[in-house]
Design a protein around this motif. Sequence first.
Motif, short mmCIF file in Angstrom:
data_model
loop_
_atom_site.label_atom_id
_atom_site.label_comp_id
_atom_site.label_asym_id
_atom_site.label_seq_id
_atom_site.Cartn_x
_atom_site.Cartn_y
_atom_site.Cartn_z
N GLN A 261 0.65 -1.10 0.01
CA GLN A 261 -0.07 -0.06 0.03
C GLN A 261 0.89 1.27 0.09
OE1 GLN A 261 -3.41 0.21 -0.45
NE2 GLN A 261 -2.92 2.40 -0.76
N ARG A 262 1.85 1.25 0.74
CA ARG A 262 2.92 2.20 0.82
C ARG A 262 3.40 2.78 -0.83
NH1 ARG A 262 8.06 2.68 5.09
NH2 ARG A 262 8.45 5.03 4.53
N LEU A 263 3.85 1.67 -1.13
CA LEU A 263 4.39 1.74 -2.63
C LEU A 263 3.65 2.33 -3.55
CD1 LEU A 263 6.37 -1.71 -3.01
CD2 LEU A 263 7.44 0.47 -2.47
N ARG A 264 2.14 1.88 -3.24
CA ARG A 264 1.32 2.35 -4.43
C ARG A 264 1.05 3.90 -4.22
NH1 ARG A 264 -2.53 -3.16 -4.10
NH2 ARG A 264 -1.49 -4.30 -5.82
N ASP A 265 0.77 4.30 -2.84
CA ASP A 265 0.70 5.52 -2.40
C ASP A 265 1.90 6.45 -2.96
OD1 ASP A 265 -1.39 5.05 -1.01
OD2 ASP A 265 -0.46 5.11 1.00
N TYR A 266 3.12 5.90 -2.92
CA TYR A 266 4.29 6.69 -3.46
C TYR A 266 4.07 6.78 -5.04
CZ TYR A 266 7.04 6.44 0.79
OH TYR A 266 7.36 6.60 2.06
N ASN A 267 3.44 5.74 -5.55
CA ASN A 267 3.29 5.77 -6.98
C ASN A 267 2.24 6.72 -7.58
OD1 ASN A 267 3.96 4.38 -9.73
ND2 ASN A 267 2.21 3.76 -9.56
N ARG A 268 1.34 6.91 -6.91
CA ARG A 268 0.36 7.94 -7.00
C ARG A 268 0.80 9.46 -6.81
NH1 ARG A 268 -3.31 4.19 -4.55
NH2 ARG A 268 -2.95 4.96 -2.64
N GLN A 269 1.72 9.62 -5.90
CA GLN A 269 2.43 10.76 -5.76
C GLN A 269 3.14 11.15 -6.70
OE1 GLN A 269 4.63 10.94 -2.00
NE2 GLN A 269 2.62 10.09 -0.91
N ALA A 270 4.06 10.30 -7.52
CA ALA A 270 4.70 10.19 -8.82
C ALA A 270 3.87 10.61 -9.77
CB ALA A 270 5.60 9.03 -8.97
N GLN A 271 2.97 9.93 -10.03
CA GLN A 271 2.02 10.09 -11.17
C GLN A 271 1.47 11.77 -11.18
OE1 GLN A 271 -0.66 6.91 -10.82
NE2 GLN A 271 0.54 5.69 -12.29
N ASP A 272 1.23 12.23 -10.08
CA ASP A 272 0.66 13.35 -9.93
C ASP A 272 1.58 14.56 -10.21
OD1 ASP A 272 -1.94 12.53 -8.95
OD2 ASP A 272 -1.43 12.84 -6.66
N ARG A 273 2.87 14.18 -10.22
CA ARG A 273 4.06 14.75 -10.65
C ARG A 273 4.61 14.83 -12.03
NH1 ARG A 273 7.10 17.49 -6.12
NH2 ARG A 273 8.56 17.60 -7.48
N GLY A 274 3.81 13.77 -12.80
CA GLY A 274 4.31 13.16 -13.97
C GLY A 274 5.52 12.69 -14.11
N GLU A 275 5.71 12.03 -13.08
CA GLU A 275 7.25 10.92 -12.79
C GLU A 275 6.82 9.46 -12.84
OE1 GLU A 275 8.83 14.33 -9.93
OE2 GLU A 275 8.58 12.65 -9.38
N THR A 276 7.73 8.65 -12.90
CA THR A 276 7.58 7.29 -12.56
C THR A 276 7.89 7.15 -11.31
OG1 THR A 276 9.82 6.79 -13.08
CG2 THR A 276 8.51 6.48 -15.03
N LEU A 277 7.54 6.11 -10.75
CA LEU A 277 8.06 5.86 -9.33
C LEU A 277 9.77 5.87 -9.08
CD1 LEU A 277 7.32 5.28 -6.17
CD2 LEU A 277 7.01 2.78 -6.84
N ALA A 278 10.32 5.29 -9.86
CA ALA A 278 11.58 5.41 -9.88
C ALA A 278 12.21 6.77 -9.78
CB ALA A 278 12.41 4.46 -10.84
N GLU A 279 11.83 7.56 -10.78
CA GLU A 279 12.05 8.92 -11.09
C GLU A 279 11.96 9.84 -9.67
OE1 GLU A 279 11.17 9.09 -15.55
OE2 GLU A 279 10.15 10.31 -14.32
N HIS A 280 10.75 9.55 -9.15
CA HIS A 280 10.11 10.26 -7.88
C HIS A 280 11.08 9.70 -6.87
CE1 HIS A 280 7.30 12.07 -5.17
NE2 HIS A 280 7.20 10.94 -4.34
N ALA A 281 11.54 8.50 -6.63
CA ALA A 281 12.41 8.17 -5.48
C ALA A 281 13.84 8.70 -5.63
CB ALA A 281 12.42 6.36 -5.44
N LEU A 282 14.27 8.56 -6.64
CA LEU A 282 15.93 9.32 -6.86
C LEU A 282 15.75 10.87 -6.86
CD1 LEU A 282 16.81 7.07 -10.28
CD2 LEU A 282 17.67 6.72 -7.81
N ARG A 283 14.61 11.30 -7.12
CA ARG A 283 14.58 12.89 -7.23
C ARG A 283 14.58 13.19 -5.59
NH1 ARG A 283 10.49 15.89 -5.89
NH2 ARG A 283 9.18 14.45 -6.49
N TRP A 284 13.66 12.57 -4.96
CA TRP A 284 13.53 12.65 -3.39
C TRP A 284 14.96 12.67 -2.66
CZ3 TRP A 284 14.74 9.76 0.84
CH2 TRP A 284 14.25 10.36 2.02
N ILE A 285 15.81 11.84 -3.01
CA ILE A 285 17.11 11.52 -2.51
C ILE A 285 17.94 12.83 -2.49
CG2 ILE A 285 19.10 10.18 -2.44
CD1 ILE A 285 17.75 7.78 -2.81
N LEU A 286 18.03 13.28 -3.88
CA LEU A 286 18.78 14.19 -4.36
C LEU A 286 18.36 15.81 -3.74
CD1 LEU A 286 19.29 13.34 -8.28
CD2 LEU A 286 20.90 13.35 -6.26
N GLU A 287 17.09 15.67 -3.38
CA GLU A 287 16.51 16.90 -2.71
C GLU A 287 16.97 17.06 -1.09
OE1 GLU A 287 12.47 16.85 -3.65
OE2 GLU A 287 12.68 17.75 -5.64
#
Length: 313
Positions: A261-287
């Motif tokens: 469920q947590r992964l799916r929530d993160y995926n929805r956050q990514a989609q809201d930003r026009g990102e894939t889950l992987a892109e979202h996760a990598l960007r989060w780290i760099l920030e």
Amino acid sequence: MYKASENRYDSGMKYVRCGCSGVLLPSVSLGFWHNFGSVDSYERSREITHYAFDHGITHFDLANNYGPVYGSAEETMGRLMDDSFRPYRDELFIATKAGYDMWPGPYGNWGSRKYLMASLDQSLRRMHLDYVDLFYSHRYDPETPLEETLQALVDTVRQGKALYVGISRWPLEATKVAYKYLKERDVPLLIYQGRLNMLDRSPQEEGIMDFCADNGVGFISFSPLAQGLLTDRYLNGIPDDSRMSRGKFLKKEMLTDELLQRLRDYNRQAQDRGETLAEHALRWILEQRGVTSVLVGASSTAQLEKNLKCIDL
């Protein structure tokens, strides 16, 4: 003969100062933990590293026991140096480590001076290098005096076998000792390598990242995608050909209903930003405060291309 792209530094890669040093590391670095061992295709390894360098990745991260088999990722690096990268050696920032099981007996593991220095000599021979840019203590050794481990790091620099030193996965209090000991001997701690991702924030929670940022020490994240969990790979269960189905590093029982469920929530956050889950996760780290670079693995150039998209987000 490989000829690097003339536009490799105009590809969009960003370079970040590592702590308060003179070193600039690419935001995305290439890790050799998987896909570069003797069980893997050398041609594919060469294709991936060529693509990485052509797109501005100058930092290659290895360790003595990366493979499998142990040492074989470094042997692949040696072949790559001879086949492709020798003319570009001064543009590369190559790291290796010692700390985990490497050879039988009492001197092939942990943090003794004998092990660290013997391991680095072996690594240099395997990689066909005169020196590495960065040498890590790969893990904290609770049995060996910290001063012995740290003095070995100091001496590798003084012997010209490493230009900089780092530590990986050390606890906070030991990190503070390392920082002080190395600074007093004019071999400053360049960087800390730790596991940081959206599912594992322990370096933040333990105060390690704040300590590094406050004291001019770089931080590089490994396992940024939690070995594939932070991709679209497991959003609908466990694929038959996945790393989790093989059960070596990822166990099936890890994918609980709560985690899914947590992964799916993160995926929805990514989609809201026009990102894939992987892109979202990598960007989060760099920030995150204090992060210099993120280490990604790649089993293909296509996968590496996808991971590099995080830089533009």
